[in-house]
Design a protein around this motif. Structure first.
Motif, PDB file in Angstrom:
ATOM      1  N   MET A   1      -8.972  -4.329  -8.450  1.00  0.00           N
ATOM      2  CA  MET A   1      -8.382  -3.470  -7.422  1.00  0.00           C
ATOM      3  C   MET A   1      -9.466  -2.951  -6.484  1.00  0.00           C
ATOM      4  SD  MET A   1      -5.662  -2.297  -6.050  1.00  0.00           S
ATOM      5  CE  MET A   1      -5.481  -1.196  -4.648  1.00  0.00           C
ATOM      6  N   GLN A   2     -10.599  -2.583  -7.055  1.00  0.00           N
ATOM      7  CA  GLN A   2     -11.708  -2.143  -6.196  1.00  0.00           C
ATOM      8  C   GLN A   2     -12.097  -3.271  -5.231  1.00  0.00           C
ATOM      9  OE1 GLN A   2     -16.149  -1.888  -7.190  1.00  0.00           O
ATOM     10  NE2 GLN A   2     -15.488   0.226  -7.513  1.00  0.00           N
TER      11      GLN A   2
ATOM     12  N   ASN B   1       3.999   6.252  -7.242  1.00  0.00           N
ATOM     13  CA  ASN B   1       2.958   5.542  -7.999  1.00  0.00           C
ATOM     14  C   ASN B   1       1.602   5.827  -7.382  1.00  0.00           C
ATOM     15  OD1 ASN B   1       2.228   3.332  -5.988  1.00  0.00           O
ATOM     16  ND2 ASN B   1       4.419   2.946  -6.208  1.00  0.00           N
ATOM     17  N   GLU B   2       0.557   5.298  -7.997  1.00  0.00           N
ATOM     18  CA  GLU B   2      -0.785   5.348  -7.420  1.00  0.00           C
ATOM     19  C   GLU B   2      -1.515   4.106  -7.876  1.00  0.00           C
ATOM     20  OE1 GLU B   2      -1.872   8.828 -10.307  1.00  0.00           O
ATOM     21  OE2 GLU B   2      -3.802   8.003  -9.640  1.00  0.00           O
ATOM     22  N   THR B   3      -2.462   3.656  -7.086  1.00  0.00           N
ATOM     23  CA  THR B   3      -3.181   2.435  -7.430  1.00  0.00           C
ATOM     24  C   THR B   3      -4.435   2.759  -8.239  1.00  0.00           C
ATOM     25  OG1 THR B   3      -4.318   2.511  -5.325  1.00  0.00           O
ATOM     26  CG2 THR B   3      -2.318   1.147  -5.447  1.00  0.00           C
ATOM     27  N   ALA B   4      -5.064   1.709  -8.780  1.00  0.00           N
ATOM     28  CA  ALA B   4      -6.142   1.880  -9.763  1.00  0.00           C
ATOM     29  C   ALA B   4      -7.461   1.314  -9.245  1.00  0.00           C
ATOM     30  CB  ALA B   4      -5.742   1.198 -11.075  1.00  0.00           C
TER      31      ALA B   4
ATOM     32  N   GLU C   1       2.670  -5.692  -8.529  1.00  0.00           N
ATOM     33  CA  GLU C   1       3.326  -5.860  -9.832  1.00  0.00           C
ATOM     34  C   GLU C   1       3.816  -7.284 -10.039  1.00  0.00           C
ATOM     35  OE1 GLU C   1       2.104  -2.734 -11.246  1.00  0.00           O
ATOM     36  OE2 GLU C   1       3.709  -3.516 -12.520  1.00  0.00           O
ATOM     37  N   LEU C   2       4.279  -7.914  -8.967  1.00  0.00           N
ATOM     38  CA  LEU C   2       4.785  -9.284  -9.094  1.00  0.00           C
ATOM     39  C   LEU C   2       3.638 -10.287  -9.230  1.00  0.00           C
ATOM     40  CD1 LEU C   2       7.698  -9.152  -6.468  1.00  0.00           C
ATOM     41  CD2 LEU C   2       7.868  -9.000  -8.975  1.00  0.00           C
ATOM     42  N   THR C   3       2.419  -9.854  -8.922  1.00  0.00           N
ATOM     43  CA  THR C   3       1.249 -10.734  -9.010  1.00  0.00           C
ATOM     44  C   THR C   3       0.562 -10.612 -10.379  1.00  0.00           C
ATOM     45  OG1 THR C   3       0.878 -10.647  -6.625  1.00  0.00           O
ATOM     46  CG2 THR C   3      -1.019 -11.233  -7.985  1.00  0.00           C
ATOM     47  N   ALA C   4       0.268  -9.378 -10.781  1.00  0.00           N
ATOM     48  CA  ALA C   4      -0.389  -9.147 -12.081  1.00  0.00           C
ATOM     49  C   ALA C   4       0.185  -7.861 -12.652  1.00  0.00           C
ATOM     50  CB  ALA C   4      -1.900  -9.047 -11.921  1.00  0.00           C
TER      51      ALA C   4
ATOM     52  N   GLY D   1       1.306  -4.499 -14.060  1.00  0.00           N
ATOM     53  CA  GLY D   1       0.600  -3.404 -14.719  1.00  0.00           C
ATOM     54  C   GLY D   1      -0.780  -3.115 -14.161  1.00  0.00           C
ATOM     55  N   TYR D   2      -1.483  -4.163 -13.764  1.00  0.00           N
ATOM     56  CA  TYR D   2      -2.916  -4.015 -13.511  1.00  0.00           C
ATOM     57  C   TYR D   2      -3.259  -3.078 -12.348  1.00  0.00           C
ATOM     58  CZ  TYR D   2      -7.813  -5.136 -12.778  1.00  0.00           C
ATOM     59  OH  TYR D   2      -9.168  -5.042 -12.637  1.00  0.00           O
ATOM     60  N   PHE D   3      -2.624  -3.228 -11.229  1.00  0.00           N
ATOM     61  CA  PHE D   3      -3.092  -2.583 -10.001  1.00  0.00           C
ATOM     62  C   PHE D   3      -2.689  -1.114  -9.869  1.00  0.00           C
ATOM     63  CE2 PHE D   3      -3.066  -7.146  -8.912  1.00  0.00           C
ATOM     64  CZ  PHE D   3      -4.345  -7.289  -8.416  1.00  0.00           C
ATOM     65  N   HIS D   4      -1.766  -0.658 -10.682  1.00  0.00           N
ATOM     66  CA  HIS D   4      -1.339   0.743 -10.635  1.00  0.00           C
ATOM     67  C   HIS D   4      -1.876   1.510 -11.840  1.00  0.00           C
ATOM     68  CE1 HIS D   4       2.002  -0.966  -8.040  1.00  0.00           C
ATOM     69  NE2 HIS D   4       1.609   0.062  -7.321  1.00  0.00           N
ATOM     70  N   ARG D   5      -1.996   2.819 -11.686  1.00  0.00           N
ATOM     71  CA  ARG D   5      -2.358   3.660 -12.836  1.00  0.00           C
ATOM     72  C   ARG D   5      -1.089   4.115 -13.561  1.00  0.00           C
ATOM     73  NH1 ARG D   5      -6.318   6.893  -9.274  1.00  0.00           N
ATOM     74  NH2 ARG D   5      -8.129   5.522  -9.286  1.00  0.00           N
ATOM     75  N   HIS D   6      -1.267   4.353 -14.844  1.00  0.00           N
ATOM     76  CA  HIS D   6      -0.129   4.775 -15.676  1.00  0.00           C
ATOM     77  C   HIS D   6      -0.495   5.979 -16.516  1.00  0.00           C
ATOM     78  CE1 HIS D   6       0.238   0.465 -14.839  1.00  0.00           C
ATOM     79  NE2 HIS D   6       1.549   0.679 -14.806  1.00  0.00           N
ATOM     80  N   ARG D   7       0.531   6.630 -16.997  1.00  0.00           N
ATOM     81  CA  ARG D   7       0.337   7.683 -17.996  1.00  0.00           C
ATOM     82  C   ARG D   7       0.233   7.015 -19.370  1.00  0.00           C
ATOM     83  NH1 ARG D   7       4.923   9.563 -14.805  1.00  0.00           N
ATOM     84  NH2 ARG D   7       4.102  10.896 -13.145  1.00  0.00           N
TER      85      ARG D   7
END
Ligand code: CA
Length: 667
Positions: free
Chosen positions: A322-323, A313-316, A289-292, A294-300
């Motif tokens: 992320m892959q 949380n969970e990653t994306a 989160e401190l790097t980019a 929102g990007y690396f985690h999944r959201h509702r």
């Protein structure tokens, strides 16, 4: 933390990624191998991927903790690939750094980034060191064991502290990576402990619980001797500091972990690392989160963190950067640390495409690398079920195995109910589910999947896709499970049931897996979720090796049997269907009895036919064996794969309660 919930079948099918996460698909990505830090003769270069940052800077420090930056580099943005760069002609070896980005007009907290390969104490700042200086002597030629088929592997799951913390371990570097470099350690009864014990037992690979830098242990206060499994990732590409003898020196943890791996390799043992890319210890303050943001985690849809990990949380993995992170991170461990395998925690949080890339790219580095994981999630995810790296989807993956909870729950009883018994402890009605485990969840003409307890179809297309086990660090240990579910019975019965349970694991097709210490009746004092329980709960008491010598000898027999007989390690579903033939038994009339043959020198075995019979009942049971010149390999809690326990001409033979019978004939 690694929940063993089986939500796959009850999850509602999400249709696609959330509307909130759609914004990240269009982010530019960067696939170069120079992310974050590169030191070369030209100097030191930094490159941070953070496409939406409004500004970015690098802070340089003299120490891993405290003090002010000695230099700050403002970074320059490259909109085409979303990275920020800065460089200096100086080689900054010995210094530390953090990144900081301006987000929504505010400078976020400092982060070592996501690609730190060395860190100061507690992983707060990345360190600039010469990695080649951390290599032990002979590292260039170091290699793990060659694996032809993954069914040849015998896995031994251990936590660094469990193996060595008990005073009876005789190990000097207790709870450290270096514990496994100590040869010649003994228990008070002069029996081998540590690495010598592993060699005696005959396993092929140790599977170490998370050993990357995790969050929960304060590396500055190790005198408190805190314990944690380590499923709370902080820096994915650095070893955990508390397992080193000096967590404040960035090179020490790296060198000591390599020394551990080298010693194991020198002794013919491979090293599998448990990896937890599915979630991070922190949400907003994670390095992702401190790097980019929102990007690396999944959201509702509402922007809140989705939580398929049950840890917040969970990653994306379904997003490209992320892959790439997951793939490049395991490749880094394989190349820099010579890791021989990866066990993916809650693997179904990742998508199938990512896992296929992981396996394919690792195999290019070393075809012996074994990839397997938990084919489930601990909660629902926006990732559609058909894209998840689920147990049920394993046939859509290549070079990846999943844990068989079918065999696990059927043999010893369900994990959610301590008192529940299983096939090996006298509970009827589980025969068909055990058979699913025996054939490694492949299609077999004599296995009726509609009667399966957990899975209702042959989900594996190869035995190399299945890891069989009855216990692991999660939940009650096998010993505790038997103590609770067989309460009131003599310990002798529990010990025999343990032998039967593990005989089923070791003779089943697929890859066998045991939890460290169970070969000497190790318990966890009845604590099922012992992730932060003290060493008094978790540590293996090595005095058990003398007290339960009979148990240990039996486990040695199981590894010997398996290593010497490829019939138990068949490599294709077709071979299993052709060579493994169940005897017809009416489970209504004679429950807790399974009998089968491995015929016609299965897998090129020296034995023409092998007869395997399991009696999970509390009473003796009789079976009739065809006439022939049989060698008794195992009977009534004894096993002797090479010499045999005697001869048998066929006819009626009785199995003691909770016992296995194995017979073999050469002609
Ligand atoms: Ca740590």
């Amino acid at each position: 933390m690694t929940a063993t919930l089986m939500l796959a079948s009850v999850c509602t099918t999400a249709s696609a990624r959330s509307s909130y996460d759609e914004q990240f698909v269009s982010y530019p990505v960067y696939s170069g191998d120079d992310l974050e830090l590169t030191v070369s003769p030209e100097g030191t270069a930094f490159r941070l991927w953070s496409p939406k940052a409004e500004a970015a800077r690098v802070n340089i420090y003299n120490h891993g903790k405290g003090g002010k930056p000695v230099e700050v580099f403002n970074m320059e943005f490259h909109p085409d690939n979303g990275t920020w760069t800065a460089s200096t002609p100086e080689q900054l070896y010995g210094k530390y750094y953090t990144f900081q980005i301006l987000h929504n007009g505010k400078w976020l907290d400092e982060t070592p980034g996501i690609w730190a390969k060395a860190v100061g104490i507690n992983g707060k700042r990345a360190a600039i060191i010469d990695l080649s200086a951390t290599n032990p002597e002979g590292w260039k030629d170091d290699k793990g064991p060659k694996v032809d088929n993954f069914t040849d592997v015998i896995l031994y799951e251990m936590h660094h502290r469990d193996l060595s913390m008990h005073p009876s371990s005789g190990v000097s570097n207790k709870g450290k990576f270096l514990a496994l470099t100590e040869e010649g350690t003994i228990s008070p009864d002069s029996l081998a402990t540590g690495i010598d014990h592993l060699k005696e037992l005959g396993i092929t690979h140790v599977h170490i619980l998370p050993s990357y830098d995790y969050n929960s242990i304060d590396e500055e206060n190790l005198q408190f001797n805190n314990y944690n499994w380590g499923y709370d990732p902080l820096n994915y590409n650095v070893p955990e500091g508390s397992y080193s003898t000096n967590p404040s020196d960035p090179a020490t943890r790296i060198r000591e972990m390599k020394e551990m791996i080298k010693t194991l390799h020198d002794n013919g043992i491979g090293v599998v690392m448990d990896v937890v890319y599915n979630h991070t210890a922190d949400n907003d303050n994670s390095n992702f989160e401190l790097t980019a943001p929102g990007y690396f985690h999944r959201h509702r849809d509402d922007g809140s963190y989705s939580d398929a990990s049950g840890c917040g949380n969970e990653t994306a993995s379904d997003l490209q950067q992320m892959q790439d992170f997951i793939v490049n991170s395991v490749k880094y461990w394989a190349q820099e640390y010579h890791i021989d395998g990866f066990r993916f925690d809650l693997m179904a949080i990742h998508d199938i495409e990512t896992m296929n890339r992981v396996a394919a790219e690792l195999k290019e580095i070393n075809p012996s690398i074994f990839v397997y994981g938990e084919g489930w999630t601990a909660g629902d995810s926006p990732l559609p079920v058909e894209q998840r790296a689920l147990k049920e989807n394993v046939a859509k993956m290549s070079g990846i195995a999943v844990f068989s909870d079918d065999l696990r729950d059927a043999v010893k009883g369900h994990y959610t109910d301590a008192s529940d018994r299983g096939f090996a402890t006298g509970k009827p009605g589980l025969e068909e589910t055990v058979k699913i485990g025996i054939v490694a969840a492949t299609a077999h003409p004599q296995v009726d999947y509609s009667k399966g307890n957990n899975s209702r179809f042959a989900y594996a297309s190869s035995p190399e896709m299945i890891v069989n086990y009855v216990s692991c660090h999660d939940d009650l240990s096998l010993t505790d499970k038997l103590k609770k579910s067989m309460a009131g019975l003599p310990e002798k019965d529990m010990l025999e049931a343990a032998k039967l349970a593990q005989t089923i694991v070791f003779t089943s097709q697929g890859t066998p897996f045991i939890f460290a210490g169970e070969e000497i009746w190790r318990d966890k004092k009845g604590v099922h979720n012992s992730y932060k329980s003290p060493d008094t709960v978790n540590a293996i008491d090595w005095r058990n090796k003398e007290v339960y010598a009979d148990q240990f000898a039996y486990y040695q027999g199981l590894t010997e049997l398996r290593r010497n007989h490829p019939a138990f390690r068949l490599t294709t579903a077709d071979e299993i269907a052709r060579h493994l033939v169940f005897d017809e038994i009416d489970s209504e009339k004679t429950p807790n009895l399974i009998s089968y043959s491995l015929k016609d020198n299965a897998g090129g075995d020296s034995w023409k036919e092998i007869k395997v019979v399991f009696n999970g009942a509390s009473e003796p049971q009789e079976v009739k064996i065809a006439k022939g010149k049989w060698m008794i390999v195992a009977r009534d809690g004894k096993i002797s794969p090479a010499e045999g326990l005697g001869q048998f001409k066929g006819g009626k033979i009785t199995l003691a309660p909770y016992s296995a019978l194995i017979l073999a004939k050469e002609k």
